[in-house]
Write a protein that holds these residues in place. Structure first.
Motif, PDB file in Angstrom:
ATOM      1  N   LYS A   1       0.840  -1.201   0.000  1.00 23.15           N
ATOM      2  CA  LYS A   1       0.000   0.000   0.000  1.00 23.15           C
ATOM      3  C   LYS A   1       0.876   1.253   0.000  1.00 23.15           C
ATOM      4  CE  LYS A   1      -4.014  -1.738   2.486  1.00 23.15           C
ATOM      5  NZ  LYS A   1      -4.755  -1.630   3.736  1.00 23.15           N
ATOM      6  N   PRO A   2       0.413   2.331  -0.623  1.00 24.06           N
ATOM      7  CA  PRO A   2       1.192   3.583  -0.588  1.00 24.06           C
ATOM      8  C   PRO A   2       1.315   4.095   0.854  1.00 24.06           C
ATOM      9  CG  PRO A   2      -0.602   3.693  -2.187  1.00 24.06           C
ATOM     10  CD  PRO A   2      -0.810   2.449  -1.413  1.00 24.06           C
ATOM     11  N   LEU A   3       2.466   4.675   1.162  1.00 21.47           N
ATOM     12  CA  LEU A   3       2.740   5.150   2.530  1.00 21.47           C
ATOM     13  C   LEU A   3       1.647   6.111   3.020  1.00 21.47           C
ATOM     14  CD1 LEU A   3       4.665   5.172   4.956  1.00 21.47           C
ATOM     15  CD2 LEU A   3       5.961   6.978   3.818  1.00 21.47           C
ATOM     16  N   LYS A   4       1.185   6.962   2.097  1.00 23.67           N
ATOM     17  CA  LYS A   4       0.169   7.946   2.466  1.00 23.67           C
ATOM     18  C   LYS A   4      -1.102   7.251   2.971  1.00 23.67           C
ATOM     19  CE  LYS A   4      -1.696  12.036   0.377  1.00 23.67           C
ATOM     20  NZ  LYS A   4      -2.110  12.584  -0.895  1.00 23.67           N
ATOM     21  N   GLU A   5      -1.469   6.191   2.266  1.00 26.03           N
ATOM     22  CA  GLU A   5      -2.678   5.447   2.634  1.00 26.03           C
ATOM     23  C   GLU A   5      -2.482   4.740   3.983  1.00 26.03           C
ATOM     24  OE1 GLU A   5      -5.100   1.732   0.764  1.00 26.03           O
ATOM     25  OE2 GLU A   5      -4.054   3.008  -0.666  1.00 26.03           O
ATOM     26  N   ILE A   6      -1.277   4.177   4.175  1.00 26.99           N
ATOM     27  CA  ILE A   6      -0.990   3.471   5.444  1.00 26.99           C
ATOM     28  C   ILE A   6      -1.082   4.460   6.614  1.00 26.99           C
ATOM     29  CG2 ILE A   6       0.819   2.258   6.761  1.00 26.99           C
ATOM     30  CD1 ILE A   6       1.826   1.151   4.011  1.00 26.99           C
ATOM     31  N   LYS A   7      -0.501   5.634   6.444  1.00 27.40           N
ATOM     32  CA  LYS A   7      -0.536   6.644   7.526  1.00 27.40           C
ATOM     33  C   LYS A   7      -1.976   7.056   7.836  1.00 27.40           C
ATOM     34  CE  LYS A   7       4.036   8.715   7.276  1.00 27.40           C
ATOM     35  NZ  LYS A   7       4.821   9.920   7.114  1.00 27.40           N
ATOM     36  N   LYS A   8      -2.766   7.185   6.773  1.00 27.62           N
ATOM     37  CA  LYS A   8      -4.174   7.565   6.964  1.00 27.62           C
ATOM     38  C   LYS A   8      -4.904   6.489   7.776  1.00 27.62           C
ATOM     39  CE  LYS A   8      -7.942   8.915   4.075  1.00 27.62           C
ATOM     40  NZ  LYS A   8      -8.422   8.694   2.732  1.00 27.62           N
ATOM     41  N   GLU A   9      -4.618   5.216   7.450  1.00 26.59           N
ATOM     42  CA  GLU A   9      -5.265   4.107   8.181  1.00 26.59           C
ATOM     43  C   GLU A   9      -4.810   4.103   9.644  1.00 26.59           C
ATOM     44  OE1 GLU A   9      -5.094   0.267   6.323  1.00 26.59           O
ATOM     45  OE2 GLU A   9      -5.764   1.078   4.396  1.00 26.59           O
ATOM     46  N   ILE A  10      -3.531   4.376   9.873  1.00 33.63           N
ATOM     47  CA  ILE A  10      -3.018   4.408  11.261  1.00 33.63           C
ATOM     48  C   ILE A  10      -3.771   5.486  12.053  1.00 33.63           C
ATOM     49  CG2 ILE A  10      -0.976   4.927  12.693  1.00 33.63           C
ATOM     50  CD1 ILE A  10       0.731   3.596  10.458  1.00 33.63           C
ATOM     51  N   ASP A  11      -3.986   6.636  11.419  1.00 38.56           N
ATOM     52  CA  ASP A  11      -4.740   7.719  12.084  1.00 38.56           C
ATOM     53  C   ASP A  11      -6.165   7.272  12.405  1.00 38.56           C
ATOM     54  OD1 ASP A  11      -2.589   9.423  11.944  1.00 38.56           O
ATOM     55  OD2 ASP A  11      -3.225  10.340  10.049  1.00 38.56           O
ATOM     56  N   ILE A  12      -6.778   6.568  11.441  1.00 42.60           N
ATOM     57  CA  ILE A  12      -8.165   6.109  11.665  1.00 42.60           C
ATOM     58  C   ILE A  12      -8.202   5.107  12.822  1.00 42.60           C
ATOM     59  CG2 ILE A  12     -10.124   4.863  10.634  1.00 42.60           C
ATOM     60  CD1 ILE A  12      -9.239   6.034   7.904  1.00 42.60           C
ATOM     61  N   PHE A  13      -7.232   4.178  12.837  1.00 38.60           N
ATOM     62  CA  PHE A  13      -7.188   3.188  13.932  1.00 38.60           C
ATOM     63  C   PHE A  13      -7.045   3.875  15.286  1.00 38.60           C
ATOM     64  CE2 PHE A  13      -5.836  -0.149  10.741  1.00 38.60           C
ATOM     65  CZ  PHE A  13      -6.961  -0.929  10.924  1.00 38.60           C
ATOM     66  N   ARG A  14      -6.224   4.917  15.302  1.00 33.64           N
ATOM     67  CA  ARG A  14      -6.036   5.649  16.577  1.00 33.64           C
ATOM     68  C   ARG A  14      -7.388   6.203  17.054  1.00 33.64           C
ATOM     69  NH1 ARG A  14      -2.129   6.233  20.587  1.00 33.64           N
ATOM     70  NH2 ARG A  14      -3.792   6.436  22.024  1.00 33.64           N
ATOM     71  N   SER A  15      -8.144   6.771  16.115  1.00 34.26           N
ATOM     72  CA  SER A  15      -9.416   7.374  16.530  1.00 34.26           C
ATOM     73  C   SER A  15     -10.434   6.311  16.939  1.00 34.26           C
ATOM     74  CB  SER A  15      -9.971   8.275  15.429  1.00 34.26           C
ATOM     75  OG  SER A  15     -10.259   7.477  14.309  1.00 34.26           O
ATOM     76  N   ILE A  16     -10.322   5.105  16.345  1.00 36.10           N
ATOM     77  CA  ILE A  16     -11.294   4.050  16.689  1.00 36.10           C
ATOM     78  C   ILE A  16     -10.880   3.320  17.961  1.00 36.10           C
ATOM     79  CG2 ILE A  16     -12.361   1.876  15.934  1.00 36.10           C
ATOM     80  CD1 ILE A  16     -11.897   2.750  13.040  1.00 36.10           C
ATOM     81  N   TYR A  17      -9.614   2.899  18.017  1.00 39.01           N
ATOM     82  CA  TYR A  17      -9.182   1.998  19.087  1.00 39.01           C
ATOM     83  C   TYR A  17      -8.591   2.674  20.311  1.00 39.01           C
ATOM     84  CZ  TYR A  17      -9.901  -1.988  16.075  1.00 39.01           C
ATOM     85  OH  TYR A  17     -10.475  -2.935  15.276  1.00 39.01           O
ATOM     86  N   GLY A  18      -8.149   3.913  20.173  1.00 37.80           N
ATOM     87  CA  GLY A  18      -7.450   4.505  21.311  1.00 37.80           C
ATOM     88  C   GLY A  18      -6.108   3.832  21.470  1.00 37.80           C
ATOM     89  N   ASN A  19      -5.903   3.144  22.585  1.00 34.94           N
ATOM     90  CA  ASN A  19      -4.592   2.518  22.847  1.00 34.94           C
ATOM     91  C   ASN A  19      -4.363   1.228  22.067  1.00 34.94           C
ATOM     92  OD1 ASN A  19      -4.236   4.544  24.596  1.00 34.94           O
ATOM     93  ND2 ASN A  19      -4.020   3.273  26.427  1.00 34.94           N
ATOM     94  N   ALA A  20      -3.099   0.981  21.736  1.00 35.48           N
ATOM     95  CA  ALA A  20      -2.728  -0.313  21.143  1.00 35.48           C
ATOM     96  C   ALA A  20      -1.304  -0.627  21.603  1.00 35.48           C
ATOM     97  CB  ALA A  20      -2.808  -0.264  19.632  1.00 35.48           C
ATOM     98  N   GLU A  21      -1.180  -1.629  22.452  1.00 37.45           N
ATOM     99  CA  GLU A  21       0.165  -1.982  22.949  1.00 37.45           C
ATOM    100  C   GLU A  21       0.864  -2.978  22.037  1.00 37.45           C
ATOM    101  OE1 GLU A  21       0.133  -2.998  27.070  1.00 37.45           O
ATOM    102  OE2 GLU A  21      -0.223  -0.896  27.589  1.00 37.45           O
ATOM    103  N   LYS A  22       0.058  -3.715  21.246  1.00 40.46           N
ATOM    104  CA  LYS A  22       0.637  -4.700  20.327  1.00 40.46           C
ATOM    105  C   LYS A  22       0.071  -4.460  18.936  1.00 40.46           C
ATOM    106  CE  LYS A  22       0.589  -8.988  22.146  1.00 40.46           C
ATOM    107  NZ  LYS A  22      -0.074 -10.104  22.858  1.00 40.46           N
ATOM    108  N   ILE A  23       0.954  -4.385  17.963  1.00 34.08           N
ATOM    109  CA  ILE A  23       0.502  -4.142  16.588  1.00 34.08           C
ATOM    110  C   ILE A  23       1.120  -5.185  15.662  1.00 34.08           C
ATOM    111  CG2 ILE A  23       0.668  -2.539  14.626  1.00 34.08           C
ATOM    112  CD1 ILE A  23       0.292  -0.247  16.612  1.00 34.08           C
ATOM    113  N   PHE A  24       0.300  -5.779  14.805  1.00 39.43           N
ATOM    114  CA  PHE A  24       0.789  -6.748  13.817  1.00 39.43           C
ATOM    115  C   PHE A  24       0.592  -6.162  12.425  1.00 39.43           C
ATOM    116  CE2 PHE A  24      -0.064 -10.290  10.865  1.00 39.43           C
ATOM    117  CZ  PHE A  24       1.172 -10.918  10.936  1.00 39.43           C
ATOM    118  N   LEU A  25       1.677  -6.158  11.625  1.00 41.56           N
ATOM    119  CA  LEU A  25       1.591  -5.630  10.269  1.00 41.56           C
ATOM    120  C   LEU A  25       1.292  -6.760   9.291  1.00 41.56           C
ATOM    121  CD1 LEU A  25       4.685  -3.187  10.352  1.00 41.56           C
ATOM    122  CD2 LEU A  25       2.292  -2.704  10.923  1.00 41.56           C
ATOM    123  N   ALA A  26       0.120  -6.736   8.683  1.00 48.06           N
ATOM    124  CA  ALA A  26      -0.294  -7.786   7.741  1.00 48.06           C
ATOM    125  C   ALA A  26      -0.038  -7.258   6.303  1.00 48.06           C
ATOM    126  CB  ALA A  26      -1.780  -8.077   7.965  1.00 48.06           C
TER     127      ALA A  26
END
Ligand code: SF4
Length: 288
Positions: A43-68
């Motif tokens: 995926k393009p870096l821009k899209e990945i960063k956008k998804e990371i921002d969305i996850f932050r707003s949905i999930y709040g904290n994340a101590e463990k992250i798996f990159l698929a």
């Protein structure tokens, strides 16, 4: 948000999954249908960063992250560094980032690059070994020889990133069960990964392996033969370093867990007990 199907190792059940790639860069193993429906894409870096921002707003904290998905380590080093840095920026509480790495994508990275990824937060790489036997590796179309698996494994260990590997009991079929178990045990001994997972072969209909089974080219092991093979793999693992051993995947007939080499004899006893009980059950069934 996710492009399905989505897979992750059992130990990532409680991790936030960020899909930085789609599919598997190899996608040619003859037993695997996991990513047949997907064209491998980074995926393009821009899209990945956008998804990371969305996850932050949905999930709040994340101590463990798996990159698929199947081989996120194949991402070019500069992009991968940017992804790890951005995760740390957006999820400063994150303690562990992990991903699947194919042997080839590990070998493409230099040792300094792997060390840099560790410094930026990459804690563990999951690598599928499947077998330590070259004829089996060639037959299943793994795309690498056992010597390359060894080099890839040792490289991860040298970088300080934790290494979790999986092997598949039954993947040599009846013809290569002895060689598969001996050579897999030897390869694991030489790599001495931090974690070892033993899966049992599961047959998927839309695979080349399925066609070989239908035509009689490949003979599938029985549950008992798979257990005997797992015992043989264990008997051929000789390491001084600790390996956390797990045989607790849904595909397994008998669930086993322990630390090698400390618990090796106990694990073998558990397999012997299961084999003995199975023999008794079969005998009773025959008498009824
Ligand atoms: S490398 Fe893994 S995900 Fe890719 S085809 Fe082989 S088994 Fe499937």
């Amino acid at each position: 948000m996710y492009n399905m199907p989505l897979y992750r190792p059992p130990s990532e059940a409680y991790s936030l999954i960020i899909q930085v790639t789609l599919g598997c860069s190899h996608n040619k193993c003859n037993f695997c249908s996991m990513y047949k429906s997907k064209k491998f894409t980074i995926k393009p870096l821009k899209e990945i960063k956008k998804e990371i921002d969305i996850f932050r707003s949905i999930y709040g904290n994340a101590e463990k992250i798996f990159l698929a998905d199947g081989d996120a380590l194949i991402i070019p080093i500069d992009t991968l560094k940017e992804i790890l840095k951005y995760i740390k920026e957006v999820f400063p509480e994150c303690k562990r980032i992990t991903l699947y790495g194919s042997p080839k994508s590990i070998l493409y990275k230099t040792i300094d690059e792997l060390k840099e990824l560790k410094r930026l937060g990459l804690s563990m790489i999951y690598m599928g070994i499947e077998s330590g036997d070259d004829l089996v590796l060639n037959y299943i179309n793994k795309g690498v020889a056992s010597s390359e698996l060894l080099n890839a494994g040792l490289k991860v260990k040298e970088s300080g990133i934790l290494l979790s590997v999986t092997v598949i009991a039954g993947i040599g079929g009846k013809d290569r069960t002895i060689e598969h178990s001996i050579n897999t045990g030897k390869l694991i001994s030489n790599i001495s990964p931090d974690f070892l997972g033993v899966l049992s072969l599961m047959i998927e209909e839309n695979t080349e392996l399925y066609k070989d089974i239908s035509s009689g080219k490949f003979s599938v092991l029985s549950d008992i033969e798979v257990l005997k093979e797992i015992k043989n793999i264990l008997q051929n693992i000789n390491t001084k370093g600790k390996i956390v051993f797990r045989c607790n995947h849904a595909s397994n007939y008998l669930l086993l867990r322990g630390d090698l080499p400390k618990d090796r004899e106990q694990l073998i006893r558990e397999i012997d007990n299961a084999l003995e009980n199975r023999d008794i059950r079969d005998e009773v069934e025959r008498m009824l």
